[in-house]
Design a protein around this motif. Structure first.
Motif, PDB file in Angstrom:
ATOM      1  N   ARG A  54       0.830  -1.213   0.000  1.00  0.00           N
ATOM      2  CA  ARG A  54       0.000   0.000   0.000  1.00  0.00           C
ATOM      3  C   ARG A  54       0.859   1.255   0.000  1.00  0.00           C
ATOM      4  N   ASP A  55       1.973   1.230   0.741  1.00  0.00           N
ATOM      5  CA  ASP A  55       2.810   2.427   0.803  1.00  0.00           C
ATOM      6  C   ASP A  55       3.560   2.648  -0.503  1.00  0.00           C
ATOM      7  N   LEU A  56       4.017   1.578  -1.120  1.00  0.00           N
ATOM      8  CA  LEU A  56       4.674   1.734  -2.420  1.00  0.00           C
ATOM      9  C   LEU A  56       3.705   2.328  -3.442  1.00  0.00           C
ATOM     10  N   ALA A  57       2.457   1.878  -3.398  1.00  0.00           N
ATOM     11  CA  ALA A  57       1.440   2.434  -4.303  1.00  0.00           C
ATOM     12  C   ALA A  57       1.178   3.901  -3.981  1.00  0.00           C
ATOM     13  N   ALA A  58       1.152   4.228  -2.682  1.00  0.00           N
ATOM     14  CA  ALA A  58       0.938   5.620  -2.280  1.00  0.00           C
ATOM     15  C   ALA A  58       2.072   6.507  -2.775  1.00  0.00           C
ATOM     16  N   GLY A  59       3.290   6.000  -2.722  1.00  0.00           N
ATOM     17  CA  GLY A  59       4.425   6.774  -3.201  1.00  0.00           C
ATOM     18  C   GLY A  59       4.342   7.045  -4.686  1.00  0.00           C
ATOM     19  N   ILE A  60       3.920   6.050  -5.435  1.00  0.00           N
ATOM     20  CA  ILE A  60       3.784   6.212  -6.889  1.00  0.00           C
ATOM     21  C   ILE A  60       2.721   7.258  -7.216  1.00  0.00           C
ATOM     22  N   ARG A  61       1.645   7.265  -6.433  1.00  0.00           N
ATOM     23  CA  ARG A  61       0.544   8.201  -6.696  1.00  0.00           C
ATOM     24  C   ARG A  61       0.737   9.554  -6.027  1.00  0.00           C
ATOM     25  N   GLY A  62       1.830   9.710  -5.278  1.00  0.00           N
ATOM     26  CA  GLY A  62       2.074  10.975  -4.584  1.00  0.00           C
ATOM     27  C   GLY A  62       1.177  11.188  -3.387  1.00  0.00           C
ATOM     28  N   LYS A  63       0.669  10.121  -2.821  1.00  0.00           N
ATOM     29  CA  LYS A  63      -0.212  10.204  -1.662  1.00  0.00           C
ATOM     30  C   LYS A  63       0.598  10.155  -0.361  1.00  0.00           C
ATOM     31  N   ALA A  64      -0.074  10.429   0.753  1.00  0.00           N
ATOM     32  CA  ALA A  64       0.574  10.371   2.060  1.00  0.00           C
ATOM     33  C   ALA A  64       1.066   8.950   2.327  1.00  0.00           C
TER      34      ALA A  64
END
Length: 307
Positions: A166-176
């Motif tokens: 989930r965090d790797l995906a958040a990083g890709i999307r520029g999310k928290a």
């Protein structure tokens, strides 16, 4: 009788990357152009979690000390918060060295680095890259990510996989960032889950302060792949390894194997746990041994000895 120097602590900051690191600079009185040691902490920890105690002892011995907090943590800059990046933390060490070397109130030719736990691994890496340093101290150092991952246990490691994704995906999307605990009870998903990890961290937090017990989960694969102990063989200056014989976080057997590869390595072993190193009788023993080592290799001089 050993002279105990008074000292003054200054609030300082220095630029690093796209932001700044906050720190404390301890300057001893009665020392001509004092040598200086730079101190960095472990996983998610800030300088007020007992780095100040070690820095004070060094300053009393006539050695200036810079204790700093990495970017993204505590009162240092950097966004997002609680981002633990090995690359950025090593850049912070380099920035601290550059900042010290630009000062005129310390001896820029007599510099040492001191790191504890994860910072102890960084100290080995930094020392291997900076042959101009005079000495290094690696306290209960993180030396091998694979060994530490095995100590964590396969079940707890697997339970962090969804959070990591989930965090790797958040990083890709520029999310928290999606967070994972730094320390937790045995069997729980966290970077450290030994029985002494959570109470050990809590014991380091000053009264009235809070500790954010979380980091962005994206660091997990980089920690597992980080093996700073391999750089010990490239450390050309004297380096002191302070090793816990019962370390539950950074397995001592692997650390001792790496320490033996350092050309000018010295080893001190302590019958105390990883988190015991910061307080009580074990802290006193460590402080004495480290002051002796740093004094021997940095040679602080009284003001009256200056020519």
């Amino acid at each position: 009788m050993t002279t105990r120097h008074p000292f003054v602590r200054h609030d300082v900051s220095f630029p690093s990357g796209d932001s700044t690191c906050a720190g404390w600079l301890y300057l001893p009185s009665g020392v001509a152009s004092p040598p200086v040691v730079i101190l960095g902490h472990g996983l998610g920890a800030t300088r007020d979690m007992r780095l100040d105690a070690f820095a004070e002892r060094f300053a009393q011995a006539g050695i200036a000390a810079l204790a700093f907090t990495y970017r993204h943590f505590g009162d240092s800059g950097g966004h997002p918060r609680q981002l633990l990046s090995i690359k950025r933390q090593l850049a912070d060490w380099d920035s601290a060295l550059d900042w010290v070397k630009a000062r005129r109130d310390v001896d820029r030719s007599r510099i040492a680095v001191w790191g504890s736990s994860f910072g102890g691994g960084h100290a080995i890496t930094v020392a291997s890259r900076h042959p101009e340093l005079c000495a290094a101290v690696a306290q209960c150092p993180f030396t091998d990510g694979l060994a530490s991952a095995l100590a964590l246990g396969p079940v707890a490691s697997l339970r962090m996989t969804p959070v990591l994704a989930r965090d790797l995906a958040a990083g890709i999307r520029g999310k928290a960032p999606v967070m994972v605990p730094i320390a937790a009870s045995p069997g729980s998903p966290a970077l450290m889950n030994a029985s002494d990890a959570l109470p050990g961290y809590q014991a380091l937090v000053p009264k009235g302060k809070t500790f954010r017990n979380e980091v962005a989960a994206r660091v997990i694969p980089t920690i597992a792949a980080y093996r700073p102990g391999r750089a010990a063989k490239k450390v050309v200056m004297p380096i002191l390894f302070c090793v816990s014989d019962t370390d539950s976080v950074t397995p001592p057997a692997q650390t001792l194997r790496y320490a033996r590869t350092a050309p000018h390595g010295e080893v001190k072993r302590y019958a105390a746990g990883h988190f015991d190193f910061y307080t009580g009788e074990t802290f006193e023993a460590l402080a004495r041994d480290q002051v002796e080592f740093l004094t021997r290799h940095l040679a602080p001089l009284p003001a009256s000895s200056a020519s």
